[in-house]
Design a protein around this motif. Structure first.
Motif, PDB file in Angstrom:
ATOM      1  N   LEU A  78      68.749  53.521 -51.012  1.00  0.00           N
ATOM      2  CA  LEU A  78      68.044  52.405 -51.650  1.00  0.00           C
ATOM      3  C   LEU A  78      66.742  52.080 -50.916  1.00  0.00           C
ATOM      4  O   LEU A  78      65.722  51.781 -51.547  1.00  0.00           O
ATOM      5  CB  LEU A  78      68.948  51.174 -51.694  1.00  0.00           C
ATOM      6  CG  LEU A  78      70.201  51.303 -52.564  1.00  0.00           C
ATOM      7  CD1 LEU A  78      71.073  50.057 -52.433  1.00  0.00           C
ATOM      8  CD2 LEU A  78      69.821  51.517 -54.019  1.00  0.00           C
TER       9      LEU A  78
ATOM     10  N   THR B 109      63.105  52.709 -52.991  1.00  0.00           N
ATOM     11  CA  THR B 109      62.296  51.517 -53.259  1.00  0.00           C
ATOM     12  C   THR B 109      61.035  51.487 -52.388  1.00  0.00           C
ATOM     13  O   THR B 109      59.995  50.984 -52.817  1.00  0.00           O
ATOM     14  CB  THR B 109      63.115  50.222 -53.055  1.00  0.00           C
ATOM     15  OG1 THR B 109      63.688  50.208 -51.738  1.00  0.00           O
ATOM     16  CG2 THR B 109      64.251  50.143 -54.065  1.00  0.00           C
TER      17      THR B 109
ATOM     18  N   THR C 248      61.152  53.467 -63.648  1.00  0.00           N
ATOM     19  CA  THR C 248      62.484  53.276 -63.076  1.00  0.00           C
ATOM     20  C   THR C 248      63.034  54.585 -62.536  1.00  0.00           C
ATOM     21  O   THR C 248      63.670  54.625 -61.474  1.00  0.00           O
ATOM     22  CB  THR C 248      63.451  52.709 -64.134  1.00  0.00           C
ATOM     23  OG1 THR C 248      62.876  51.561 -64.737  1.00  0.00           O
ATOM     24  CG2 THR C 248      64.782  52.329 -63.504  1.00  0.00           C
TER      25      THR C 248
ATOM     26  N   ALA D 258      61.984  52.753 -58.903  1.00  0.00           N
ATOM     27  CA  ALA D 258      61.751  51.313 -58.975  1.00  0.00           C
ATOM     28  C   ALA D 258      63.039  50.577 -59.328  1.00  0.00           C
ATOM     29  O   ALA D 258      63.879  51.093 -60.061  1.00  0.00           O
ATOM     30  CB  ALA D 258      60.690  50.999 -60.024  1.00  0.00           C
ATOM     31  N   LEU D 259      63.203  49.385 -58.809  1.00  0.00           N
ATOM     32  CA  LEU D 259      64.281  48.519 -59.273  1.00  0.00           C
ATOM     33  C   LEU D 259      64.025  48.165 -60.730  1.00  0.00           C
ATOM     34  O   LEU D 259      62.878  48.003 -61.153  1.00  0.00           O
ATOM     35  CB  LEU D 259      64.340  47.239 -58.434  1.00  0.00           C
ATOM     36  CG  LEU D 259      64.678  47.408 -56.950  1.00  0.00           C
ATOM     37  CD1 LEU D 259      64.453  46.098 -56.212  1.00  0.00           C
ATOM     38  CD2 LEU D 259      66.108  47.889 -56.784  1.00  0.00           C
TER      39      LEU D 259
ATOM     40  N   VAL E  16      67.656  53.964 -58.667  1.00  0.00           N
ATOM     41  CA  VAL E  16      68.544  53.063 -57.926  1.00  0.00           C
ATOM     42  C   VAL E  16      69.940  53.036 -58.541  1.00  0.00           C
ATOM     43  O   VAL E  16      70.951  53.128 -57.823  1.00  0.00           O
ATOM     44  CB  VAL E  16      67.936  51.645 -57.876  1.00  0.00           C
ATOM     45  CG1 VAL E  16      68.940  50.657 -57.280  1.00  0.00           C
ATOM     46  CG2 VAL E  16      66.651  51.644 -57.059  1.00  0.00           C
TER      47      VAL E  16
ATOM     48  N   GLN F 230      57.785  45.801 -51.021  1.00  0.00           N
ATOM     49  CA  GLN F 230      58.407  46.168 -52.289  1.00  0.00           C
ATOM     50  C   GLN F 230      59.824  46.711 -52.104  1.00  0.00           C
ATOM     51  O   GLN F 230      60.520  46.976 -53.090  1.00  0.00           O
ATOM     52  CB  GLN F 230      57.564  47.237 -52.998  1.00  0.00           C
ATOM     53  CG  GLN F 230      56.135  46.830 -53.305  1.00  0.00           C
ATOM     54  CD  GLN F 230      56.062  45.788 -54.400  1.00  0.00           C
ATOM     55  OE1 GLN F 230      56.861  45.785 -55.321  1.00  0.00           O
ATOM     56  NE2 GLN F 230      55.100  44.901 -54.294  1.00  0.00           N
ATOM     57  N   VAL F 231      60.236  46.920 -50.865  1.00  0.00           N
ATOM     58  CA  VAL F 231      61.584  47.444 -50.621  1.00  0.00           C
ATOM     59  C   VAL F 231      62.621  46.464 -51.156  1.00  0.00           C
ATOM     60  O   VAL F 231      62.492  45.246 -50.982  1.00  0.00           O
ATOM     61  CB  VAL F 231      61.808  47.690 -49.112  1.00  0.00           C
ATOM     62  CG1 VAL F 231      63.272  48.040 -48.825  1.00  0.00           C
ATOM     63  CG2 VAL F 231      60.902  48.809 -48.632  1.00  0.00           C
ATOM     64  N   GLY F 232      63.646  46.976 -51.814  1.00  0.00           N
ATOM     65  CA  GLY F 232      64.645  46.108 -52.454  1.00  0.00           C
ATOM     66  C   GLY F 232      65.687  45.577 -51.489  1.00  0.00           C
ATOM     67  O   GLY F 232      66.883  45.883 -51.626  1.00  0.00           O
TER      68      GLY F 232
END
Length: 416
Positions: A59, A63, A105, A109-110, A154, A272-274
């Motif tokens: 993850l 991300t 996505t 991307a989340l 993700v 931007q990391v989830g």
């Protein structure tokens, strides 16, 4: 008795997180510690060992890489070029945004980030070209789901991580292919119901309102940063699909390489990391790990597997996935339900690949509910006079998906 305590803890985790808007993973970690030490006799070290390190790397990597792609303008470049290709062909607008959502996505991307990027732009186009905002909004959400199960996405990373924990390996290619096809079909149904045929009859219309910012994005050059980003993303797909390399480390390596080559965007990309999703999934997986160590998951899974026939048990699990995902976290659903399906999958009672594909479709198709992040964004960005109609439309579509998506996915991928 322990089963009741375990399920009650899970219900409390979901309820408290939804009621007080707390990260569900944080709540799950606390509940895991309390029940693990007080009820199941586990140490803090044992509980912490259940935190999924490999999933965290995946993850983090995907991300972080997407953050670099967004910060250096690669995502804006792709969106601008695709939007510019419409050139007044109104029937293409929903499908262009569907593909953009799938690409973004699918690149890591989340889903919430994809929706945040595309929904405001898409709804502006809907208003400009007099297209149903419900159609464009659903196209973005369905596109997000279509790309959500690519090997570097993700959603897929979460599903794979949970399957790995129960000793099951699946080929990412068929999962991506069939979830993509399923979402194309779902979007085609929406297109036909929500005015698509009328858009086809309208043909090409003059577009005299193209924004200055849109022109700027379309005119921006493909510089070394953007080309390098695209090449690295394609390289990750080749490495994951062709050579079975670890997606997390590939994506993290690509993000670090981009940061080293173009450090001016590194700090923005890290933002931007989830982290919220990492905490969410880490907390839920840790809680499930506590239950696994206590033998609770095996007991519950055997109870589920013992319901009537294996096909009926699979259908019930898909219906639960659709119902809960419409109101809560789709990511959390994957983590909770896959271990419960272990007896069905490991004993061959239900086809593994078919069940995984059906679960992915059933749990994600309901993201069109107005209670989900994507659905709420669509309603919020619709012009005021159409907001009530759009909300009711999203509600009706989402409620239909709760039943239709699990049942049809069950028929298509498990029964047939």
């Amino acid at each position: 008795m322990n089963e009741i305590v375990a399920v009650s803890g899970l219900v409390i985790t979901f309820a408290l997180a939804m009621w007080r808007k707390i990260n569900m993973g944080a709540v799950a970690l606390v509940v895991a510690f309390i029940l693990g030490t007080a009820v199941f006799g586990q140490s803090a070290k044992d509980i912490a060992a259940g935190f999924p390190g490999s999933l965290l790397i995946t993850l983090l990597g995907v991300t972080y890489l997407f953050g670099m792609a967004r910060a250096n303008g690669t995502i804006d470049q792709i969106v601008g070029r695709a939007v510019g290709a419409v050139r007044g062909r109104v029937a293409l607008v929903p499908w262009v945004f569907f593909l953009l959502a799938a690409i973004i996505t699918g690149s890591g991307a989340l889903s919430a980030a994809t929706n945040a990027i595309l929904v405001p732009v898409g709804l502006a186009f809907a208003q400009r070209y007099r297209i149903s905002p419900l159609l464009v909004g659903l196209s973005i959400i369905n596109g997000t789901n279509a790309g959500g199960f690519s090997p570097i996405a993700v959603y897929y990373s979460i599903v794979k991580g949970v399957l790995d924990k129960i000793g099951i390996t699946v080929d990412p290619g068929p999962i991506f292919l069939w979830t993509f096809v399923a979402n194309v079909i779902i979007n085609l149904v929406a297109f036909l119901i929500l005015g698509g045929p009328a858009l086809l009859r309208r043909g090409q219309e003059a577009d005299s309102e193209r924004s200055a910012s849109g022109n700027a994005v379309q005119a921006a050059p493909w510089d070394a940063q953007k080309i390098t980003t695209v090449v690295l993303m394609l390289g990750i797909l080749v490495g994951a699909l062709g050579f079975k390399l670890d997606v997390g480390f590939l994506a993290l390596g690509a993000a670090v390489l981009l940061s080293a080559l173009f450090p001016q965007h590194a700090k923005e990309a890290m933002g931007q990391v989830g982290w919220g999703v990492i905490l969410l999934i880490g907390g839920i997986v840790t809680y499930i790990s506590v239950l696994e160590n206590a033998g609770i998951i095996d007991d519950l899974a055997n109870s589920v597997a013992g319901i009537g026939t294996p096909l009926l048990a699979a259908l019930l699990m898909l219906l639960v996935a659709g119902l809960v995902s419409a109101f809560a976290s789709t990511n959390a659903m994957f983590v909770v339900l896959v271990p419960l399906a272990a007896p069905l999958l490991t004993t061959g009672l239900v086809d593994v690949l078919g069940f995984v594909i059906a679960l992915c479709v059933a749990a994600s198709a309901v993201d069109s509910s107005p209670f989900s992040t994507g659905g709420a964004l669509v309603v919020a960005n619709t012009e005021e006079k159409l907001q009530d109609k759009t909300f009711k439309g999203m509600m009706a579509w989402g409620m239909c998906m709760i039943v239709a998506a699990p049942v049809l996915a069950w028929l298509a991928f498990i029964v047939l």
